[in-house]
Design an enzyme around this catalytic site. Sequence first.
Site, short mmCIF file in Angstrom:
data_model
loop_
_atom_site.label_atom_id
_atom_site.label_comp_id
_atom_site.label_asym_id
_atom_site.label_seq_id
_atom_site.Cartn_x
_atom_site.Cartn_y
_atom_site.Cartn_z
N THR A 147 -0.77 7.33 3.42
CA THR A 147 -1.70 6.57 4.26
C THR A 147 -1.28 6.55 5.72
O THR A 147 -2.11 6.59 6.62
CB THR A 147 -1.80 5.11 3.74
N ASP B 193 -1.25 12.98 -0.70
CA ASP B 193 -1.26 11.57 -1.10
C ASP B 193 -0.10 11.49 -2.09
O ASP B 193 0.03 12.36 -2.97
CB ASP B 193 -2.59 11.27 -1.79
N SER B 194 0.75 10.50 -2.00
CA SER B 194 1.97 10.51 -2.81
C SER B 194 1.71 10.35 -4.30
O SER B 194 2.61 10.54 -5.11
CB SER B 194 2.97 9.46 -2.32
N SER B 195 0.47 10.05 -4.68
CA SER B 195 0.15 10.07 -6.11
C SER B 195 0.33 11.47 -6.68
O SER B 195 0.48 11.66 -7.88
CB SER B 195 -1.30 9.64 -6.35
N THR C 94 2.89 5.32 0.08
CA THR C 94 3.58 4.18 -0.55
C THR C 94 3.50 4.19 -2.07
O THR C 94 4.34 3.59 -2.73
CB THR C 94 3.00 2.84 -0.05
N ASP C 95 2.49 4.86 -2.63
CA ASP C 95 2.28 4.74 -4.08
C ASP C 95 3.51 5.16 -4.89
O ASP C 95 3.87 4.50 -5.86
CB ASP C 95 1.07 5.57 -4.52
N GLN D 296 10.48 -5.33 -18.61
CA GLN D 296 9.20 -5.34 -17.90
C GLN D 296 9.20 -6.40 -16.80
O GLN D 296 8.35 -6.36 -15.91
CB GLN D 296 8.06 -5.63 -18.88
N CYS D 297 10.12 -7.36 -16.88
CA CYS D 297 10.24 -8.36 -15.80
C CYS D 297 10.92 -7.71 -14.60
O CYS D 297 11.98 -7.12 -14.76
CB CYS D 297 11.14 -9.52 -16.21
#
Length: 367
Positions: free
Chosen positions: A34, A82-84, A114-115, A304-305
Site C-alpha cells: 500500500t 501486493d504482499s499477499s 503490511t499484510d 491462538q492467544c
Amino acid sequence: MSQTTELRETVTLQTVTQDISLSPRIAIIYTGGTIGMTQTDKGLAPSGNMAQRLSQLLSQQPDGIKNQLTSFDLFTLEPLIDSSNAQPEHWFQLAAMIWRYRDQYQGFILLHGTDTLAYTASALSFLTQGLGKPVIVTGSQYPLEFENSDAPNNVIASLVYAQNNQIQETLVAFGGHLLRANRSSKISTYSHQGFATPNLEALGHWRDDLFSLDGSRLLPAVVTDSNLYLSLSQAAQQHQAQVCVLKLHPGLSADLLAPLLRAPVQAVVLETFGSGNAPDQNQNLMALLKAANDSGIVIVNRSQCPNGPVSQSYATGSALSECGVISAVDMTCEAAFTKLHCLLQAGLQGDELKQAFKRNHCGEFSV
Ligand code: ASP
C-alpha cells in the site's frame, strides 16, 4: 518460483539528501504494498517511480527532521507486489540481496506491504543473523500521497533508525513504534498502529523529530561470515520447505486433518487453545498427531492467544507433548512458521530440527 512472482532487482536511482561524502548510505528496497500504491480502475495497485516520490517527501520535511536524514539508494523489485502475493522465495531472495550488498551500506530498509510484512520481517531476522547492520522493515496502511497517510512518518523513522549502528538486528518501524521483527504481528487493518509485539515491549518510539531507542534491550552484536546465510538464501530460491499452519477448532476431526499431516508436509505450526491445549478426549486426533510426529513431521505448539506462552499446566496440553509436539513458547505464528522454514532450508530434520527450533536464535521468544 514462477515467472510472475519472481522479483527482479534494479537500482533505479541514487538519491542524495545530504552531503554524501559525510553521510552513511542506506539501501531502501521497495517491494510494493500500500505504501507505494496508487488508485487504478480495479482499486489500489502497486505503483513505481518511488525514488522521485521519496525525494519529494524528504524535501518537504522540516529542518529538525532533514538534519537526521541521510543519502540512500533505492532498489526496486519488479514486478512490485501486493504482499499477499509474497512467497517464501521472496524472503530468501531479499536476504540474499541484503547479504550481497552488506559492505556497501550502513543499513537496509525494506518497504513492504503490511499484510504479510510480519512473515517477511521474521524470516529476515533469521536469515540476516550476524549481518551486523540494521534491517528496518516498514510499510503503511495508507498510500504515501494520501492525506494524513502514515507512510511519511514510517519512512522517515526507518531512515533515522537504519543509520543507528547500535542496531544489529531486524526491526519493524511502524506507527510510532520500533518493534523486534520476529515478535511482531499485524493487529489492525486500518489503524496507523497496525503492528504490535504482544509478548515484548517496543524497543523504541518516535514522535515528531524525537526518535528513542532502548539500546540495552537490543540483541548483542554478533557479526558472522555471510557465507552460510548467503548460500542458504540462494539455494532456497530453487527448493522450498513445506511448512503449514493448522488451527484447532471445536469439532476438528482426525479425518479432516489427516490429508494435511502427511508428506510433502515437513513441519506444522499447530495453533492450539489457551495455554497450548488440544482436545485430548479425541483419541483419533491425538493418535493422528502422534503418527505424524513418528513419521518425521515436526509439530510445534503455539497458542491462538496472541499474548502469553504455551505451557503444560493442563492435561490437555501435556497430551500434546506426549505425542511429540514441541513448544513454541510465546513465539508469534509468523516467527514459528518462518523459523521452521529457515531451519528446514538449512537441511535440518527430525530431532535435530526440534533441538534447533527450541533454541532462541535472535530474540524470537521470551526466556
Ligand atoms: N494489501 C496490501 C499489501 O500487503 C496491504 C498493505 O500494504 O497495507 O501489500
